[in-house]
Design a protein around this motif. Sequence first.
Motif, short mmCIF file in Angstrom:
data_model
loop_
_atom_site.label_atom_id
_atom_site.label_comp_id
_atom_site.label_asym_id
_atom_site.label_seq_id
_atom_site.Cartn_x
_atom_site.Cartn_y
_atom_site.Cartn_z
N SER A 80 0.81 -1.22 0.00
CA SER A 80 0.00 0.00 0.00
C SER A 80 0.84 1.26 0.00
O SER A 80 0.33 2.36 -0.22
N TYR A 81 2.12 1.12 0.27
CA TYR A 81 3.01 2.29 0.32
C TYR A 81 4.19 2.03 -0.60
O TYR A 81 4.71 0.92 -0.66
N SER A 82 4.62 3.06 -1.29
CA SER A 82 5.70 2.90 -2.26
C SER A 82 6.99 3.53 -1.75
O SER A 82 6.97 4.40 -0.88
N GLY A 83 8.10 3.07 -2.32
CA GLY A 83 9.39 3.68 -2.05
C GLY A 83 9.80 3.64 -0.59
O GLY A 83 9.53 2.68 0.14
N ARG A 84 10.46 4.71 -0.17
CA ARG A 84 11.00 4.79 1.19
C ARG A 84 9.89 4.74 2.24
O ARG A 84 10.07 4.20 3.32
N THR A 85 8.73 5.32 1.90
CA THR A 85 7.61 5.30 2.86
C THR A 85 7.22 3.87 3.21
O THR A 85 6.99 3.55 4.38
N TRP A 88 9.78 2.37 5.61
CA TRP A 88 9.65 2.90 6.96
C TRP A 88 8.42 2.33 7.67
O TRP A 88 8.47 1.98 8.86
N VAL A 89 7.30 2.25 6.95
CA VAL A 89 6.07 1.71 7.54
C VAL A 89 6.27 0.25 7.94
O VAL A 89 5.89 -0.17 9.05
N ALA A 90 6.87 -0.54 7.05
CA ALA A 90 7.09 -1.96 7.33
C ALA A 90 7.97 -2.15 8.56
O ALA A 90 7.67 -2.97 9.44
N TRP A 91 9.06 -1.38 8.64
CA TRP A 91 9.97 -1.52 9.77
C TRP A 91 9.34 -1.02 11.07
O TRP A 91 9.53 -1.62 12.14
N ALA A 92 8.59 0.08 10.99
CA ALA A 92 7.94 0.61 12.19
C ALA A 92 6.94 -0.40 12.76
O ALA A 92 6.90 -0.64 13.97
#
Length: 395
Positions: A80-85, A88-92
């Motif tokens: 659902s989120y592309s690139g760096r976002t 970051w979402v996956a790691w958070a």
Amino acid sequence: MPKALSIRAGLGSILFWSVISAAFIGPGSVTACAMAGSRFGLDLLWVLTFATFGTVWLQEAASRITLTTGHDLGQVIRQSYSGRTGVWVAWALFLAIFLGCAAYQAGNILGAVAGLSLLTGVPGTYLTVVVGLVCVALLWVGSTQHLANFLGVIVFAMGGAFVYVAFGAPVTPVALAKALVVPSLPSGSLLLVNGLIGTTIVPYNLFFGSSISPNQSLSDMRLGIWVAVILGGIISVVLLLAGLLIPGDFSYPHMAVVLAESLGTWAGSLFAFGLFAAGFASSLTAPLAAAITAQSLLGIPKNSPQFRLIWLAVLATGVGFGLANATPIPVIVAVQAINGILLPFVTVFLFVAVNNRRLLGEHVNSLSQNIAMASVVLVTAILGGWNVWLAIVGS
């Protein structure tokens, strides 16, 4: 014939999803629910109603994502989120789940050891080492499912004993019905409220349940989740009612005495073994759930060195608390509260994912489902934030 097949599928679904209710009926539930009854009477019973229905709504959404898209919750969030976002979402999210699993594991090991020590009289340090080594061996070879199922049966048997004991609680049906739906927040109860929420709506179960969702219809999935989770909620309620009978401060020996006086000596031993079984089964589930979440969110291959390192780290956290001779009851309540505080952070991403029409099409949330999920997110965010604020001010 079709009706028989439908009934068979429904029963199979209920049995399958009982893994979720068995997962939250661990040492945390036994401790937090019985302590709530012992300290506050019926005043916190409404929390279990809220948390049980919250578990149903959130688990249904996570499983609907898997059945509709063919991808589990972590994969859908990552897509659902592309690139760096997206990174970051996956790691958070992974770090939040990892922290929650590590916190749970501390309570799981301490609960398992407390039950085993109550049963055998062997010092906790030796038992911690044995429990830790057995968990490592079982997780390493991947032979956990059948043992976890067997231990889950023991936990439900313990719950059955509590059902009988709960009938002796000094409660009228009218008072019980009122307490189930009327919110109350006695002074000094906020940490325990978050603990009751965190031990019932288990954040890692959303990823764990999503990753193991079988190939079944949405209706069978919903039936299975509703029935299995409601049964787990009923066990939580009777644990609280049994807590009303505990004299003085809550402790595991006091709980064993209550059961033994009501049913006989064997019931006290059943409680001790059930506490061990609940802790040990969850000691296998929590590390595995952390590693499966990493597989889902971060793409880490199953049974790779990184996969094993993750569950080893979670397991080591629990063993460390056990070897430090931490007092089990305060630690267990605190770690359940930590997960209750982390819950809104995880559920916000689930809420966004289950409203993604591009991925789910017609199976996105309805208005009523959005209201139900939003209420869970909002209430848990307020209670968790309030708890954090009091901790900051108090320090």
